[in-house]
Write a protein that holds these residues in place. Structure first.
Motif, mmCIF file in Angstrom:
data_model
loop_
_atom_site.group_PDB
_atom_site.id
_atom_site.type_symbol
_atom_site.label_atom_id
_atom_site.label_comp_id
_atom_site.label_asym_id
_atom_site.label_seq_id
_atom_site.Cartn_x
_atom_site.Cartn_y
_atom_site.Cartn_z
ATOM 1 N N LEU A 148 0.687 -1.260 0.081
ATOM 2 C CA LEU A 148 -0.024 0.047 -0.360
ATOM 3 C C LEU A 148 0.819 1.406 0.101
ATOM 4 N N LEU A 149 1.740 1.108 0.793
ATOM 5 C CA LEU A 149 2.676 2.738 0.875
ATOM 6 C C LEU A 149 3.275 2.750 -0.309
ATOM 7 N N LYS A 150 3.833 1.551 -0.714
ATOM 8 C CA LYS A 150 4.615 1.721 -2.117
ATOM 9 C C LYS A 150 3.704 2.438 -3.259
ATOM 10 N N LEU A 151 2.266 2.148 -3.248
ATOM 11 C CA LEU A 151 1.518 2.427 -4.146
ATOM 12 C C LEU A 151 1.144 3.885 -4.013
ATOM 13 N N LEU A 152 0.974 4.181 -2.653
ATOM 14 C CA LEU A 152 0.617 5.666 -2.329
ATOM 15 C C LEU A 152 1.490 6.678 -2.632
ATOM 16 N N ARG A 153 2.595 6.210 -3.058
ATOM 17 C CA ARG A 153 3.946 7.187 -3.293
ATOM 18 C C ARG A 153 3.751 7.614 -4.757
ATOM 19 N N LYS A 154 2.783 7.101 -5.612
ATOM 20 C CA LYS A 154 2.696 7.176 -6.975
ATOM 21 C C LYS A 154 1.315 7.848 -7.112
ATOM 22 N N ILE A 155 0.684 7.901 -6.017
ATOM 23 C CA ILE A 155 -0.820 8.548 -6.111
ATOM 24 C C ILE A 155 -0.960 10.098 -5.814
ATOM 25 N N HIS A 156 -1.636 10.696 -6.461
ATOM 26 C CA HIS A 156 -1.717 12.292 -6.283
ATOM 27 C C HIS A 156 -3.086 12.519 -5.876
ATOM 28 N N LEU A 157 -3.493 13.065 -4.744
ATOM 29 C CA LEU A 157 -4.662 13.409 -4.036
ATOM 30 C C LEU A 157 -5.214 14.812 -4.597
ATOM 31 N N LYS A 158 -5.884 14.946 -5.733
ATOM 32 C CA LYS A 158 -6.268 16.002 -6.278
ATOM 33 C C LYS A 158 -7.592 16.503 -5.684
ATOM 34 N N LYS A 159 -8.037 17.778 -5.927
ATOM 35 C CA LYS A 159 -9.318 18.306 -5.231
ATOM 36 C C LYS A 159 -10.048 18.373 -6.221
ATOM 37 N N ASN A 160 -10.913 17.605 -6.767
ATOM 38 C CA ASN A 160 -11.925 17.352 -7.784
ATOM 39 C C ASN A 160 -13.078 18.332 -7.565
ATOM 40 N N THR A 161 -13.376 18.134 -6.178
ATOM 41 C CA THR A 161 -14.805 18.732 -5.678
ATOM 42 C C THR A 161 -14.536 19.036 -4.259
ATOM 43 N N PRO A 162 -15.346 19.670 -3.604
ATOM 44 C CA PRO A 162 -15.229 20.041 -2.229
ATOM 45 C C PRO A 162 -15.289 19.090 -1.257
ATOM 46 N N SER A 163 -15.656 17.758 -1.683
ATOM 47 C CA SER A 163 -15.747 16.453 -0.875
ATOM 48 C C SER A 163 -14.080 15.695 -1.047
ATOM 49 N N SER A 164 -13.462 15.926 -2.002
ATOM 50 C CA SER A 164 -12.358 15.371 -2.278
ATOM 51 C C SER A 164 -11.253 15.188 -1.014
ATOM 52 N N ILE A 165 -11.043 14.092 -0.822
ATOM 53 C CA ILE A 165 -9.947 14.104 0.382
ATOM 54 C C ILE A 165 -8.404 14.273 -0.383
ATOM 55 N N THR A 166 -7.852 15.394 0.154
ATOM 56 C CA THR A 166 -6.613 15.878 -0.338
ATOM 57 C C THR A 166 -5.327 15.542 0.787
ATOM 58 N N ASP A 167 -5.694 15.173 2.007
ATOM 59 C CA ASP A 167 -4.458 14.969 3.005
ATOM 60 C C ASP A 167 -4.429 13.708 2.948
ATOM 61 N N MET A 168 -3.196 13.119 2.696
ATOM 62 C CA MET A 168 -2.631 11.567 2.792
ATOM 63 C C MET A 168 -3.132 10.879 4.024
ATOM 64 N N ASN A 169 -2.723 11.449 5.277
ATOM 65 C CA ASN A 169 -3.119 10.800 6.539
ATOM 66 C C ASN A 169 -4.783 10.615 6.490
ATOM 67 N N ALA A 170 -5.401 11.473 6.081
ATOM 68 C CA ALA A 170 -6.885 11.286 6.137
ATOM 69 C C ALA A 170 -7.319 10.261 5.044
ATOM 70 N N PHE A 171 -6.635 10.371 3.951
ATOM 71 C CA PHE A 171 -6.750 9.159 2.919
ATOM 72 C C PHE A 171 -6.674 7.689 3.543
ATOM 73 N N ILE A 172 -5.272 7.609 4.199
ATOM 74 C CA ILE A 172 -5.039 6.325 4.715
ATOM 75 C C ILE A 172 -6.193 6.109 5.979
ATOM 76 N N ASN A 173 -6.394 6.793 6.789
ATOM 77 C CA ASN A 173 -7.622 6.651 7.683
ATOM 78 C C ASN A 173 -8.615 6.204 7.288
ATOM 79 N N SER A 174 -9.247 6.728 5.810
ATOM 80 C CA SER A 174 -10.399 6.367 5.300
ATOM 81 C C SER A 174 -10.222 4.756 4.787
ATOM 82 N N LEU A 175 -8.954 4.428 4.342
ATOM 83 C CA LEU A 175 -8.657 3.103 3.767
ATOM 84 C C LEU A 175 -8.862 2.133 5.105
ATOM 85 N N GLN A 176 -8.340 2.416 6.265
ATOM 86 C CA GLN A 176 -8.870 1.595 7.202
ATOM 87 C C GLN A 176 -10.305 1.362 7.494
ATOM 88 N N VAL A 177 -11.145 2.534 7.395
ATOM 89 C CA VAL A 177 -12.590 2.371 7.566
ATOM 90 C C VAL A 177 -13.117 1.483 6.580
#
Length: 244
Positions: A148-177
């Motif tokens: 997962l960490l290897k792939l996340l280095r290649k991923i860019h979190l873009k703000k497509n909408t006001p609901s987009s997750i752009t913080d990597m820590n928040a994104f990782i937490n959402s994956l745990q959920v």
């Protein structure tokens, strides 16, 4: 080389084996790595694309995972899954999708559109970043932490909408959920007015594919999500048990 072996066919297999091992290569890279001249490489790639064994996106070539016979642990999810998914489409009046994770992308390998929405077939074969939809997030949530960490280095979190997750820590937490609950939601994160629910298809403790269902926010209401996800997970289990 054995005199009975077709040299052209052997070169084509060399290209397929290369892409099965390292997805997303340009014509020049494939030519260099296989030692096949660029003219012949172009012809081989064109032919493989025409037969839908590979696909091209942004001048790079990828295995079409719906037909990837070179990975024995990733059996083909072909159109035989439709009878298992169609009842969900008819009950919830939402289109359904099968996605195959390949590197940092999800490939749409099957589409089961709701009634009177043939335009949904337009994304068949498309590759999209894993973080941009519910199906891709499901695939990410199933990975071991190192992968997962290897792939996340290649991923860019873009703000497509006001609901987009752009913080990597928040994104990782959402994956745990997602991992804990067994399904993912794209709640207007990629496109305003659109929702998607995704569940993994697990074989031998590995996510080999994902099942997604989507619609606009009037068609897929938040109040529907838990019931829909429950039935999607049941369908995913049936697919895993009966086809593998």
């Amino acid at each position: 080389m054995d005199k009975y072996i077709s040299k052209s066919f052997a070169k084509g297999l060399d290209v397929l084996l290369l892409l099965a091992d390292k997805d997303g290569l340009s014509l020049a890279e494939i030519s260099h790595k296989t030692g096949i001249n660029k003219t012949t490489t172009f012809r081989l790639l064109y032919t493989l694309c025409e037969y839908e064994l590979i696909c091209k996106s942004n001048n790079k070539y990828y295995m079409n995972c719906a037909y990837n016979l070179l990975q024995p642990d990733n059996k083909i999810l072909d159109w035989s899954v439709i009878p298992y998914i169609k009842p969900l489409v008819e009950e919830f009046h939402l289109s359904a999708y099968i996605g195959i994770p390949t590197g940092e992308y999800i490939t749409y390998s099957q589409i089961i559109p709701r009634k009177d929405h043939p335009e949904d077939y337009a994304i068949l074969g498309e590759k999209r970043p894993l973080n941009t939809n519910a199906m891709g997030k499901c695939a990410l949530a199933c990975l071991e932490i190192d992968e997962l960490l290897k792939l996340l280095r290649k991923i860019h979190l873009k703000k497509n909408t006001p609901s987009s997750i752009t913080d990597m820590n928040a994104f990782i937490n959402s994956l745990q959920v997602i991992h804990d609950q067994g399904y993912a939601i794209d709640d207007e994160e990629t496109q305003e007015g659109k929702r998607c629910v995704g569940v993994p298809i697990i074989v031998k403790n590995k996510c080999i594919a994902t099942l997604g269902m989507s619609g606009n926010t009037n068609e897929l209401k938040r109040s529907m999500i838990k019931n829909l996800a429950y039935k999607m997970k049941a369908t995913s289990s049936i697919i895993s048990n009966r086809l593998f």
